[in-house]
Design a protein around this motif. Sequence first.
Motif, PDB file in Angstrom:
ATOM      1  N   GLY A   1      16.877   4.779  87.914  1.00 14.40           N
ATOM      2  CA  GLY A   1      18.244   4.548  88.364  1.00 14.40           C
ATOM      3  C   GLY A   1      19.115   3.864  87.331  1.00 14.40           C
ATOM      4  N   THR A   2      18.820   4.093  86.051  1.00 13.56           N
ATOM      5  CA  THR A   2      19.529   3.378  84.988  1.00 13.56           C
ATOM      6  C   THR A   2      20.616   4.211  84.316  1.00 13.56           C
ATOM      7  OG1 THR A   2      17.770   4.047  83.453  1.00 13.56           O
ATOM      8  CG2 THR A   2      17.599   1.865  84.455  1.00 13.56           C
ATOM      9  N   ARG A   3      20.832   5.443  84.747  1.00 11.36           N
ATOM     10  CA  ARG A   3      21.905   6.227  84.139  1.00 11.36           C
ATOM     11  C   ARG A   3      23.243   5.740  84.692  1.00 11.36           C
ATOM     12  NH1 ARG A   3      22.229  12.120  87.069  1.00 11.36           N
ATOM     13  NH2 ARG A   3      22.472  11.372  89.203  1.00 11.36           N
ATOM     14  N   GLY A   4      24.264   5.805  83.877  1.00 14.90           N
ATOM     15  CA  GLY A   4      25.568   5.353  84.345  1.00 14.90           C
ATOM     16  C   GLY A   4      26.648   5.642  83.330  1.00 14.90           C
ATOM     17  N   THR A   5      27.833   5.917  83.808  1.00 16.45           N
ATOM     18  CA  THR A   5      28.979   6.164  82.940  1.00 16.45           C
ATOM     19  C   THR A   5      29.986   5.026  83.096  1.00 16.45           C
ATOM     20  OG1 THR A   5      30.020   7.468  84.686  1.00 16.45           O
ATOM     21  CG2 THR A   5      28.732   8.658  83.047  1.00 16.45           C
ATOM     22  N   LYS A   6      30.855   4.878  82.100  1.00 12.65           N
ATOM     23  CA  LYS A   6      31.864   3.826  82.150  1.00 12.65           C
ATOM     24  C   LYS A   6      33.129   4.339  82.843  1.00 12.65           C
ATOM     25  CE  LYS A   6      30.403   1.108  78.169  1.00 12.65           C
ATOM     26  NZ  LYS A   6      30.805   0.488  76.893  1.00 12.65           N
ATOM     27  N   THR A   7      33.654   3.524  83.742  1.00 11.20           N
ATOM     28  CA  THR A   7      34.906   3.856  84.413  1.00 11.20           C
ATOM     29  C   THR A   7      36.077   3.332  83.579  1.00 11.20           C
ATOM     30  OG1 THR A   7      34.958   1.800  85.672  1.00 11.20           O
ATOM     31  CG2 THR A   7      33.711   3.629  86.623  1.00 11.20           C
ATOM     32  N   LYS A   8      37.269   3.558  84.060  1.00 12.31           N
ATOM     33  CA  LYS A   8      38.444   3.078  83.329  1.00 12.31           C
ATOM     34  C   LYS A   8      38.487   1.552  83.282  1.00 12.31           C
ATOM     35  CE  LYS A   8      41.586   3.123  87.313  1.00 12.31           C
ATOM     36  NZ  LYS A   8      42.836   3.702  87.876  1.00 12.31           N
ATOM     37  N   ALA A   9      37.739   0.908  84.192  1.00 14.88           N
ATOM     38  CA  ALA A   9      37.716  -0.554  84.206  1.00 14.88           C
ATOM     39  C   ALA A   9      36.718  -1.128  83.219  1.00 14.88           C
ATOM     40  CB  ALA A   9      37.400  -1.051  85.610  1.00 14.88           C
ATOM     41  N   THR A  10      35.690  -0.353  82.878  1.00 17.09           N
ATOM     42  CA  THR A  10      34.621  -0.884  82.024  1.00 17.09           C
ATOM     43  C   THR A  10      34.646  -0.337  80.600  1.00 17.09           C
ATOM     44  OG1 THR A  10      33.130   0.828  82.856  1.00 17.09           O
ATOM     45  CG2 THR A  10      33.080  -1.305  83.972  1.00 17.09           C
ATOM     46  N   VAL A  11      35.413   0.737  80.339  1.00 14.31           N
ATOM     47  CA  VAL A  11      35.459   1.287  78.988  1.00 14.31           C
ATOM     48  C   VAL A  11      36.163   0.285  78.060  1.00 14.31           C
ATOM     49  CG1 VAL A  11      37.667   2.481  79.262  1.00 14.31           C
ATOM     50  CG2 VAL A  11      35.959   3.397  77.691  1.00 14.31           C
ATOM     51  N   ASN A  12      35.731   0.266  76.803  1.00 16.21           N
ATOM     52  CA  ASN A  12      36.255  -0.728  75.857  1.00 16.21           C
ATOM     53  C   ASN A  12      37.580  -0.247  75.250  1.00 16.21           C
ATOM     54  OD1 ASN A  12      36.477  -2.945  74.191  1.00 16.21           O
ATOM     55  ND2 ASN A  12      35.062  -2.145  72.646  1.00 16.21           N
ATOM     56  N   LYS A  13      38.636  -0.385  76.034  1.00 16.71           N
ATOM     57  CA  LYS A  13      39.973  -0.004  75.585  1.00 16.71           C
ATOM     58  C   LYS A  13      40.964  -1.101  75.964  1.00 16.71           C
ATOM     59  CE  LYS A  13      39.383   4.311  74.025  1.00 16.71           C
ATOM     60  NZ  LYS A  13      39.849   4.805  72.732  1.00 16.71           N
ATOM     61  N   SER A  14      42.065  -1.146  75.241  1.00 14.25           N
ATOM     62  CA  SER A  14      43.106  -2.127  75.524  1.00 14.25           C
ATOM     63  C   SER A  14      43.848  -1.773  76.813  1.00 14.25           C
ATOM     64  CB  SER A  14      44.108  -2.191  74.366  1.00 14.25           C
ATOM     65  OG  SER A  14      45.220  -2.987  74.716  1.00 14.25           O
TER      66      SER A  14
ATOM     67  N   GLY B   1      38.601   7.794  77.264  1.00 14.15           N
ATOM     68  CA  GLY B   1      38.890   7.039  78.482  1.00 14.15           C
ATOM     69  C   GLY B   1      37.701   6.984  79.422  1.00 14.15           C
ATOM     70  N   GLY B   2      37.916   6.371  80.586  1.00 17.28           N
ATOM     71  CA  GLY B   2      36.842   6.245  81.566  1.00 17.28           C
ATOM     72  C   GLY B   2      36.496   7.578  82.220  1.00 17.28           C
ATOM     73  N   VAL B   3      35.359   7.614  82.899  1.00 22.30           N
ATOM     74  CA  VAL B   3      34.886   8.812  83.598  1.00 22.30           C
ATOM     75  C   VAL B   3      35.138   8.634  85.100  1.00 22.30           C
ATOM     76  CG1 VAL B   3      32.876  10.248  84.115  1.00 22.30           C
ATOM     77  CG2 VAL B   3      33.142   9.241  81.849  1.00 22.30           C
ATOM     78  N   VAL B   4      35.674   9.669  85.719  1.00 23.61           N
ATOM     79  CA  VAL B   4      35.963   9.627  87.152  1.00 23.61           C
ATOM     80  C   VAL B   4      34.758  10.147  87.938  1.00 23.61           C
ATOM     81  CG1 VAL B   4      37.507  10.418  88.973  1.00 23.61           C
ATOM     82  CG2 VAL B   4      38.403   9.987  86.685  1.00 23.61           C
ATOM     83  N   PHE B   5      34.317   9.382  88.917  1.00 19.83           N
ATOM     84  CA  PHE B   5      33.221   9.777  89.820  1.00 19.83           C
ATOM     85  C   PHE B   5      31.925  10.122  89.067  1.00 19.83           C
ATOM     86  CE2 PHE B   5      37.043  11.446  92.255  1.00 19.83           C
ATOM     87  CZ  PHE B   5      37.192  10.272  92.985  1.00 19.83           C
ATOM     88  N   GLY B   6      31.698   9.470  87.936  1.00 13.57           N
ATOM     89  CA  GLY B   6      30.461   9.698  87.197  1.00 13.57           C
ATOM     90  C   GLY B   6      29.306   8.946  87.831  1.00 13.57           C
ATOM     91  N   PRO B   7      28.061   9.253  87.423  1.00 15.49           N
ATOM     92  CA  PRO B   7      26.896   8.540  87.979  1.00 15.49           C
ATOM     93  C   PRO B   7      26.911   7.070  87.587  1.00 15.49           C
ATOM     94  CG  PRO B   7      26.249   9.892  86.111  1.00 15.49           C
ATOM     95  CD  PRO B   7      27.667  10.240  86.406  1.00 15.49           C
ATOM     96  N   GLN B   8      26.457   6.227  88.500  1.00 14.40           N
ATOM     97  CA  GLN B   8      26.418   4.784  88.258  1.00 14.40           C
ATOM     98  C   GLN B   8      25.000   4.259  88.479  1.00 14.40           C
ATOM     99  OE1 GLN B   8      29.113   3.002  87.121  1.00 14.40           O
ATOM    100  NE2 GLN B   8      30.090   5.006  87.007  1.00 14.40           N
TER     101      GLN B   8
END
Length: 204
Positions: A44-57, A83-90
């Motif tokens: 259960g360790t796969r996961g994508t970054k959302t717009k809140a967690t991606v390293n952008k200003s 940018g972040g991924v929408v509805f990606g695996p967490q």
Amino acid sequence: MSKATPLTLETAGKALQVELIANGKGTQALHDTIVAYRANRRAGTRGTKTKATVNKSGKKPWRQKGTGRARAGYASSPIWRGGGVVFGPQNRDFSKITPKKVKQLALKKAISERAKDESLILVEALELKDAKTKNLVALLEGFKIEGSVLIVLAEANDNIYLASRNHLALEAVTADSVNAEDLLRFDKIVLTQAALDKIAARLK
């Protein structure tokens, strides 16, 4: 060499001193238990970054009006490259809790099914002088056992464990650790008399 005896549903029940399951009872418990075993092995360790967690200003890239460009509020927007991924695996926990009595019923059901098709083979004892795979294969061939084999021992045996580890169709476990999933994965189950006694104690 000791004699190998296939255990029928009736003889297995007498050997285990329990009434094995001959009807549909326990099927759901067996299913739920195996699903739980497999779910608990998932990382259960796969996961994508959302717009809140991606390293952008979070700064607005340009002013709202007057540039001729579309409005933009932040660089981590999902519609932009990087940018972040929408509805990606967490990351998530897939583990399931199975009650002890359900596991016990599942084990009894698994033994019943394997005894019904005479896949349980009882031997007095299994001994290897050295940890050589070819010697273990020859020992099983002497019992006229073919296909994939699960060897259930009363106590851990280094020689048998090391000899089976190098063979894709062989596996050795102890009577204390064998579970319902193990009993369904192999063509034949070889049990020593001492291992059978330990499993009987678990089923009481």
